[in-house]
Design an enzyme around this catalytic site. Structure first.
Site, PDB file in Angstrom:
ATOM      1  CG  LEU A  15      -1.971  -1.180   1.155  1.00 55.79           C
ATOM      2  CD1 LEU A  15      -2.736  -1.285   2.464  1.00 55.79           C
ATOM      3  CD2 LEU A  15      -2.946  -1.021  -0.008  1.00 55.79           C
ATOM      4  NE  ARG A  38       7.933  -4.591   4.975  1.00 54.09           N
ATOM      5  CZ  ARG A  38       9.100  -4.334   4.389  1.00 54.09           C
ATOM      6  NH1 ARG A  38       9.959  -5.305   4.178  1.00 54.09           N
ATOM      7  NH2 ARG A  38       9.396  -3.116   4.003  1.00 54.09           N
ATOM      8  CE  LYS A  82      11.777   0.234  -2.158  1.00 53.13           C
ATOM      9  NZ  LYS A  82      12.116   0.073  -0.769  1.00 53.13           N
ATOM     10  CG  ASN A 109       7.509  -0.290 -13.797  1.00 57.05           C
ATOM     11  OD1 ASN A 109       6.780  -0.684 -14.708  1.00 57.05           O
ATOM     12  ND2 ASN A 109       7.652   0.975 -13.491  1.00 57.05           N
ATOM     13  CB  SER A 135       1.417   3.080 -17.596  1.00 64.00           C
ATOM     14  OG  SER A 135       1.887   4.398 -17.820  1.00 64.00           O
ATOM     15  N   GLY A 136       0.464   5.177 -15.463  1.00 61.67           N
ATOM     16  CA  GLY A 136      -0.412   6.330 -15.250  1.00 61.67           C
ATOM     17  C   GLY A 136      -0.095   7.054 -13.960  1.00 61.67           C
ATOM     18  CE  LYS A 189       4.392   1.203 -16.974  1.00 69.58           C
ATOM     19  NZ  LYS A 189       5.236   1.279 -15.855  1.00 69.58           N
ATOM     20  CG  HIS A 192       4.269   2.600 -21.575  1.00 73.77           C
ATOM     21  ND1 HIS A 192       4.780   3.232 -20.457  1.00 73.77           N
ATOM     22  CD2 HIS A 192       3.127   3.267 -21.887  1.00 73.77           C
ATOM     23  CE1 HIS A 192       3.984   4.231 -20.129  1.00 73.77           C
ATOM     24  NE2 HIS A 192       2.978   4.267 -20.967  1.00 73.77           N
ATOM     25  CG  ASN A 193       8.021   2.567 -18.166  1.00 74.72           C
ATOM     26  OD1 ASN A 193       6.832   2.607 -18.474  1.00 74.72           O
ATOM     27  ND2 ASN A 193       8.415   2.390 -16.922  1.00 74.72           N
ATOM     28  CD  GLU A 196       6.921   7.403 -18.894  1.00 69.64           C
ATOM     29  OE1 GLU A 196       6.054   6.499 -18.931  1.00 69.64           O
ATOM     30  OE2 GLU A 196       7.479   7.735 -17.829  1.00 69.64           O
ATOM     31  CE1 TYR A 197      12.840   5.889 -18.552  1.00 73.96           C
ATOM     32  CE2 TYR A 197      15.138   6.305 -19.057  1.00 73.96           C
ATOM     33  CZ  TYR A 197      14.183   5.830 -18.199  1.00 73.96           C
ATOM     34  OH  TYR A 197      14.566   5.309 -16.998  1.00 73.96           O
ATOM     35  NE  ARG A 294      15.095   9.978 -18.495  1.00 75.79           N
ATOM     36  CZ  ARG A 294      13.959   9.661 -17.894  1.00 75.79           C
ATOM     37  NH1 ARG A 294      13.964   8.993 -16.758  1.00 75.79           N
ATOM     38  NH2 ARG A 294      12.799  10.010 -18.414  1.00 75.79           N
ATOM     39  NE  ARG A 453      32.522  -7.241 -40.138  1.00 65.25           N
ATOM     40  CZ  ARG A 453      31.904  -8.337 -40.538  1.00 65.25           C
ATOM     41  NH1 ARG A 453      31.299  -8.381 -41.699  1.00 65.25           N
ATOM     42  NH2 ARG A 453      31.886  -9.407 -39.772  1.00 65.25           N
TER      43      ARG A 453
HETATM   44  P1  2AM Z   1       6.294  -1.285   3.724  1.00 64.42           P
HETATM   45  O1  2AM Z   1       5.290  -0.182   3.804  1.00 64.42           O
HETATM   46  O2  2AM Z   1       6.107  -2.283   4.812  1.00 64.42           O
HETATM   47  O3  2AM Z   1       7.706  -0.778   3.617  1.00 64.42           O
HETATM   48  C1  2AM Z   1       6.830   0.083  -1.679  1.00 64.42           C
HETATM   49  O4  2AM Z   1       8.022   0.190  -1.013  1.00 64.42           O
HETATM   50  C2  2AM Z   1       5.926  -0.968  -1.074  1.00 64.42           C
HETATM   51  O5  2AM Z   1       6.624  -2.236  -1.089  1.00 64.42           O
HETATM   52  C3  2AM Z   1       5.544  -0.712   0.359  1.00 64.42           C
HETATM   53  O6  2AM Z   1       4.185  -1.066   0.487  1.00 64.42           O
HETATM   54  C4  2AM Z   1       6.462  -1.631   1.134  1.00 64.42           C
HETATM   55  O7  2AM Z   1       5.976  -2.073   2.390  1.00 64.42           O
HETATM   56  C5  2AM Z   1       6.528  -2.808   0.199  1.00 64.42           C
HETATM   57  N1  2AM Z   1       7.660  -3.672   0.469  1.00 64.42           N
HETATM   58  C6  2AM Z   1       8.969  -3.411   0.228  1.00 64.42           C
HETATM   59  N2  2AM Z   1       9.733  -4.451   0.575  1.00 64.42           N
HETATM   60  C7  2AM Z   1       8.894  -5.421   1.032  1.00 64.42           C
HETATM   61  C8  2AM Z   1       9.072  -6.730   1.504  1.00 64.42           C
HETATM   62  N3  2AM Z   1      10.282  -7.266   1.553  1.00 64.42           N
HETATM   63  N4  2AM Z   1       7.983  -7.426   1.894  1.00 64.42           N
HETATM   64  C9  2AM Z   1       6.758  -6.860   1.815  1.00 64.42           C
HETATM   65  N5  2AM Z   1       6.518  -5.628   1.364  1.00 64.42           N
HETATM   66  C10 2AM Z   1       7.568  -4.917   0.975  1.00 64.42           C
END
Ligand code: 2AM
Length: 489
Positions: A15, A38, A82, A109, A135-136, A189, A192-193, A196-197, A294, A453
């Protein structure tokens, strides 16, 4: 929560910004959803938002088991954590409570090969798996993203009604379609990115030329981009660019854009796109130029030092007709963009052929028309081009795009010429123009490279006038012929 209270149609774990907004979007479309994170403070935060944003049907859960058991069977769980190891850890925690026939949908991603590995692992537990590009950004996740789900078609069937309601809606349908097997959703995706670049680089170059060759003020730039957004360039990125020029610096003089440090960040999907292109021997010079742009932007201190070394270079600044320049830059931007999309689509085709994904390019262009960062009116033309000919070798040879390229070619060259003379770097536009000029030429100087060559490595060459592989003792013959080159040795 008891298993008997399994009332949610779908679950979402993870979340952070994207996860919260997508969960609220799903709930708002009338699908009861369970959420988990978590760190549990984010669960409470999301539940509070659901209450405040219209008492949405969303329930919070504080451990993986309660979360999973709160879902109706067959269960579907979206994870938005992540990319990389956190996804594996989250899958492990959740799948312990899932049953054969349940589905995991990774909305991050993710590198497509990780998804392909997880599809196999999930299958060994009887679980279905989707790797879904989303995306968005924050706004898209909340109000309608573009969704690119790939993997198990059966899994997609289980959530199709949800995805079609949650996705951005355009006149020809929701911005979601089943992409294909394996990691195709993540791969699409990723490209797409990369596109986007390219778009962002090209827009920044248009800005640079208008500002530093044309002498336009931020106010004029805002006006021009607003005007462009009513024509062929109409798109999210042009629209937000116009807005950016309008924002004053609250802490000082002038506009905020001039106070922003000229160092671009990145998270890796652009780099992956260029790496994949190299793996597949597909030329993506505009996207590669944007990635290099970049990298170079990151060398702020070095660039400042180099600008001292070359302080004597001022470039040739001829007097320009502003109105003409603005119109030329608009055309150069459009033509450059077509080349960039042609590269991206051709990369997708090469990967689709390699993996047997059978990607539908017209559909990809369609689902990018809304919700995502590259959404643009011009994607409809790409959709039409591929609908007309699914085996189109390149967007550049589609009759409609070809006509547009011809119409814009002269203006495009004028812009590139002016910028080069003035010493204003435009790597994306130059890359696009060179790509175009290379692609449209029946004969290239590659004959000379082949001869070289063959001379130093006996790599052999083919001839234009008869079949076969040939090798020539170039040096010996050159000496014998007494040419000036041989005489110099
Ligand atoms: P967190 O709030 O407990 O850190 C983006 O970082 C999202 O990935 C967050 O919701 C984060 O939870 C979650 N996240 C990152 N590493 C995680 C892991 N090893 N296990 C569960 N959630 C993870």
């Amino acid at each position: 929560m008891e298993a008997s209270a399994a009332v949610s149609r779908i679950g979402l774990a993870g979340l952070a910004v994207m996860g919260q907004n997508l969960a609220l979007n799903i709930a708002e479309k009338g699908f009861p959803i369970s959420v988990y994170n978590r760190t549990i403070s984010k669960v409470d935060e999301t539940v509070d938002r659901a209450q405040n944003e219209g008492q949405l049907p969303l329930t919070g859960h504080y451990n993986p088991k309660d979360f999973v058991l709160s879902l109706k069977k067959p269960r579907s769980v979206i994870i938005l954590v992540k990319a990389g190891a956190p996804v594996d850890q989250t899958i492990e925690a959740l799948s312990a409570h899932m049953e054969p026939g349940d589905t995991i949908i990774d909305g991050g991603n993710e590198w497509y090969e990780n998804t392909e590995r997880r599809i196999i692992e999930a299958k060994s537990n009887g679980l279905l798996y989707l790797g879904m590009g989303v995306s968005g950004g924050e706004e898209g996740a909340r109000n309608g993203p573009s969704l690119m789900p790939g993997g198990s078609q059966q899994a997609y069937g289980n959530v199709q009604d949800i995805m079609e309601k949650v996705a951005a809606q355009v006149e020809d349908g929701p911005c979601v379609t089943y992409i294909g097997e394996g990691g195709s959703g993540n791969f699409v995706k990723m490209v797409h990115n990369g596109i986007e670049y390219g778009d962002m680089q090209l827009i920044s170059e248009a800005y640079d030329v208008l500002k530093n060759v044309g002498g336009l003020s931020n106010e004029e730039l805002a006006e021009i981009f607003d005007e462009w957004n009513r024509g062929e360039l109409e798109s999210f990125l042009i629209e937000i660019t116009a807005d950016i020029f309008k924002v004053k610096d609250e802490g000082g003089e002038g506009e905020l854009v001039d106070k922003v440090l000229d160092k671009t960040g990145m998270k890796g999907t652009g780099k992956w796109t260029v790496q994949q292109a190299a793996e597949l021997s597909v030329a993506v010079p505009t996207i590669a130029a944007s990635l290099d742009g970049r990298f170079l932007s990151g060398l702020k201190e070095e660039r400042e030092a180099a600008s001292e070394v070359y302080s004597g270079i001022v470039g040739v600044k001829s007097s320009v007709d502003k109105k003409r320049l603005i119109d030329d830059v608009r055309q150069a931007l459009y033509a450059s963009k077509i080349c960039s999309y042609a590269q991206g689509m051709n990369l997708l085709r090469a990967k689709s052929d390699e993996k047997g994904w059978n990607l539908n390019f017209g559909e990809l262009a369609r689902i990018w028309k809304g919700g995502c960062i590259i959404r643009a009116v011009f994607l409809d033309r790409i959709k039409i081009a591929y609908q007309r000919n699914p085996n189109l070798a390149s967007l550049l040879v589609d009759p409609d795009f070809a006509r547009e390229m011809v119409q814009r070619e002269k203006a495009w060259r004028r812009v590139v010429g002016l910028a080069i003379a003035a010493g204003v770097s435009i790597p994306g536009m130059c890359a696009s123009l060179s790509y175009f000029d290379t692609y449209r030429r029946a004969r290239l100087p590659a004959n000379l490279v082949q001869a070289q060559r063959d001379l130093f490595g006996a790599h052999t060459y083919e001839r234009v006038d008869r079949p076969g592989a040939f090798h020539t003792e170039w040096t010996k013959l050159a000496r014998k012929s007494g040419s000036r080159v041989a005489a110099l040795k």
